[in-house]
Structures are given as C-alpha cells and as structure tokens.
Enzyme design. Structure first.
Site, PDB file in Angstrom:
ATOM      1  N   LYS A   1      52.529  99.221  68.974  1.00  0.00           N
ATOM      2  CA  LYS A   1      52.785  99.759  67.633  1.00  0.00           C
ATOM      3  C   LYS A   1      51.674  99.399  66.649  1.00  0.00           C
ATOM      4  O   LYS A   1      51.270 100.224  65.826  1.00  0.00           O
ATOM      5  CB  LYS A   1      54.137  99.252  67.135  1.00  0.00           C
ATOM      6  CG  LYS A   1      54.553  99.741  65.761  1.00  0.00           C
ATOM      7  CD  LYS A   1      56.052  99.554  65.549  1.00  0.00           C
ATOM      8  CE  LYS A   1      56.480  98.113  65.712  1.00  0.00           C
ATOM      9  NZ  LYS A   1      56.229  97.301  64.483  1.00  0.00           N
TER      10      LYS A   1
ATOM     11  N   ARG B   1      65.392  98.380  58.867  1.00  0.00           N
ATOM     12  CA  ARG B   1      65.925  97.705  60.054  1.00  0.00           C
ATOM     13  C   ARG B   1      67.416  97.982  60.258  1.00  0.00           C
ATOM     14  O   ARG B   1      67.952  97.711  61.329  1.00  0.00           O
ATOM     15  CB  ARG B   1      65.715  96.189  59.939  1.00  0.00           C
ATOM     16  CG  ARG B   1      64.271  95.762  60.118  1.00  0.00           C
ATOM     17  CD  ARG B   1      64.162  94.254  60.070  1.00  0.00           C
ATOM     18  NE  ARG B   1      62.791  93.815  60.301  1.00  0.00           N
ATOM     19  CZ  ARG B   1      62.283  93.525  61.486  1.00  0.00           C
ATOM     20  NH1 ARG B   1      63.037  93.665  62.558  1.00  0.00           N
ATOM     21  NH2 ARG B   1      61.045  93.118  61.607  1.00  0.00           N
TER      22      ARG B   1
ATOM     23  N   ARG C   1      50.632  86.809  80.064  1.00  0.00           N
ATOM     24  CA  ARG C   1      49.755  86.112  79.125  1.00  0.00           C
ATOM     25  C   ARG C   1      49.814  84.603  79.324  1.00  0.00           C
ATOM     26  O   ARG C   1      50.884  84.017  79.430  1.00  0.00           O
ATOM     27  CB  ARG C   1      50.169  86.423  77.679  1.00  0.00           C
ATOM     28  CG  ARG C   1      49.942  87.842  77.220  1.00  0.00           C
ATOM     29  CD  ARG C   1      50.460  87.979  75.805  1.00  0.00           C
ATOM     30  NE  ARG C   1      50.414  89.345  75.305  1.00  0.00           N
ATOM     31  CZ  ARG C   1      51.078  89.771  74.225  1.00  0.00           C
ATOM     32  NH1 ARG C   1      51.823  88.916  73.543  1.00  0.00           N
ATOM     33  NH2 ARG C   1      51.000  91.020  73.841  1.00  0.00           N
TER      34      ARG C   1
ATOM     35  N   ARG D   1      53.212  80.387  76.427  1.00  0.00           N
ATOM     36  CA  ARG D   1      54.033  80.161  75.241  1.00  0.00           C
ATOM     37  C   ARG D   1      55.468  80.601  75.522  1.00  0.00           C
ATOM     38  O   ARG D   1      55.711  81.523  76.305  1.00  0.00           O
ATOM     39  CB  ARG D   1      53.485  80.957  74.055  1.00  0.00           C
ATOM     40  CG  ARG D   1      52.072  80.594  73.629  1.00  0.00           C
ATOM     41  CD  ARG D   1      51.655  81.373  72.400  1.00  0.00           C
ATOM     42  NE  ARG D   1      52.005  82.782  72.529  1.00  0.00           N
ATOM     43  CZ  ARG D   1      52.475  83.535  71.536  1.00  0.00           C
ATOM     44  NH1 ARG D   1      52.692  83.010  70.351  1.00  0.00           N
ATOM     45  NH2 ARG D   1      52.747  84.809  71.725  1.00  0.00           N
TER      46      ARG D   1
ATOM     47  N   ARG E   1      64.265  89.409  73.399  1.00  0.00           N
ATOM     48  CA  ARG E   1      63.713  90.074  72.213  1.00  0.00           C
ATOM     49  C   ARG E   1      63.857  91.586  72.317  1.00  0.00           C
ATOM     50  O   ARG E   1      64.190  92.264  71.337  1.00  0.00           O
ATOM     51  CB  ARG E   1      62.238  89.709  72.037  1.00  0.00           C
ATOM     52  CG  ARG E   1      62.003  88.294  71.545  1.00  0.00           C
ATOM     53  CD  ARG E   1      60.542  87.927  71.615  1.00  0.00           C
ATOM     54  NE  ARG E   1      59.710  88.746  70.762  1.00  0.00           N
ATOM     55  CZ  ARG E   1      58.409  88.936  70.944  1.00  0.00           C
ATOM     56  NH1 ARG E   1      57.797  88.373  71.971  1.00  0.00           N
ATOM     57  NH2 ARG E   1      57.724  89.681  70.117  1.00  0.00           N
TER      58      ARG E   1
END
Length: 224
Positions: free
Chosen positions: A19, A93, A127, A160, A171
């Site tokens: 995005k 939202r 990652r 992380r 998420r």
C-alpha cells in the site's frame, strides 16, 4: 473521455500489501496529497493543535485514539485541502467514520488492494534484522551471505516479533475484521475498485489506468 477534476480517493490494503509503494506512485504521477493516519497524528501532535493535544493524551498512555477524535482530526486537515487532490490512507477505519466522511466529502473511488494473505505472510516472515544497525535481510529476496548472519559484522540476525508468522497472521485477521464492514459500506455506494495481484509492479498499471479515468495524470511511471 477524461474528466478534469480533483481526486478524492481512499486506499485500503493489508499490512505488507504494498500500500505504501502504490500510494507513493499515486502521489508522484497524479500530484495528490497523501494523508496517512499515522503521519497525520504525528503532525497534529507536533503542531499542538486542539486535536493533537487530545490525541497525545491517549498515545502517551498506549491507548488507541478514539474514532470521533480521529474523525475530527481528519476533517480538520481536509478543510485546508479544498483545492487539492488527496488520498486517504488508514482512514476511515470504522463504518461510522466512513458514513461521516461520505456525507461531507465527494469520494470518487476506494482502491482496495487484494493481495493473498499467504503471499503477505511469506513475504514478511522471511525478514531478519541486524539489531545493531537495523539492516534488514530476507531469506528469499535479499539473503545474507551467511544465513542468519549480518554481512558487515557477522553478528547473528534476529526476527522481530512483528515479523513472526503467528504475529503476522493475527495482524491480518484483525485487518480483515476491521476493514470488511468499511469496504462493504463503500461497495454498496459503488465506489470500490478491486486490484488483485502478488506484487506492486503487477497491480500498479491497473491502478494508474483506473485513476486516469477520473483525473488527468501528470505522467506515467513504468516500474519493472
């Protein structure tokens, strides 16, 4: 026939959907103001506006900024952009925010980036980060010379918490629950344009074409 007018657009996409990349390209090719919820909050807090001062009270205690406060913050910012095209990112939202925005602004289009969640999960969970420098590697797209070791220092890389598969899945599920009602509301208004794919470069030409039917672009930038 292309109609010359200001662009009033919203972009919606899951974390890791590209995005940010698509938004940057829209700003470049269509000369719009990009308003993201995070950037706008920081700006209002720094400028110590009425909304920024209120928002800071919640942010300082780790609380979410209430819907009505976010609505007021965005409406305040949009008043200053009557003569500009803009792209909203991260807002609205909730359906309540969407209804209020729709009633006060002539929304032209809602861009919905549909990237398979499996692709996003694979992209993010690969990652690995070097804590000391912040250097980021990816086991598939940008692997270190020695697996799980930093190229410069040889120190161990870490993953992380935000990049761990279970965190990414949580998420994405939260994103689905949050955005589905908003997308449904705008879809019922005939405003949603869907863009499906696995990469920004695959999606971008279709986004550019759709927006070019609404406003005249400054240019078209091709990416490979």
């Amino acid at each position: 026939m292309t109609i010359h007018r200001l662009l009033r657009a919203i972009i919606i996409g899951a974390p890791g959907s590209g995005k940010g990349t698509i938004s940057t390209r829209i700003v470049k090719d269509f000369d719009v103001k990009h308003l993201s919820s995070g950037d706008l909050l920081r700006k209002q807090v720094q400028e110590k506006t009425e909304y920024g001062i209120q928002a800071k009270r919640y942010m300082d205690t780790g609380q979410l900024v209430p819907d009505q406060l976010m609505l007021g913050l965005f409406m305040h910012e949009l008043k200053a952009l009557n003569d500009h095209s803009w792209l909203l990112d991260g807002f609205p939202r909730t359906v309540e925010q969407a209804v209020a925005l729709y009633k006060s602004q002539d929304i032209e289009v809602v861009l919905n980036l549909r990237i398979p969640f499996e692709v996003i999960i694979d992209r993010i969970k690969g990652r690995w980060t070097h804590p000391g420098s912040g250097r980021i590697y990816h086991v598939d797209f940008n692997p270190p010379k020695v697996l799980f070791k930093d190229d410069i220092t040889g120190e161990p890389l870490v993953q992380r918490d935000d990049d761990k598969e279970e965190t990414v899945k949580a998420r994405l599920e939260h994103y689905r629950r949050l955005t589905h009602p908003v997308l449904q509301y705008f879809s019922n208004k005939g405003l949603v344009e869907e863009f499906s794919g696995t990469e920004s470069n695959e999606i971008w030409p279709h986004v550019h074409k759709a927006l070019s039917k609404i406003v005249v672009p400054k240019q078209y930038t091709h990416y490979e």
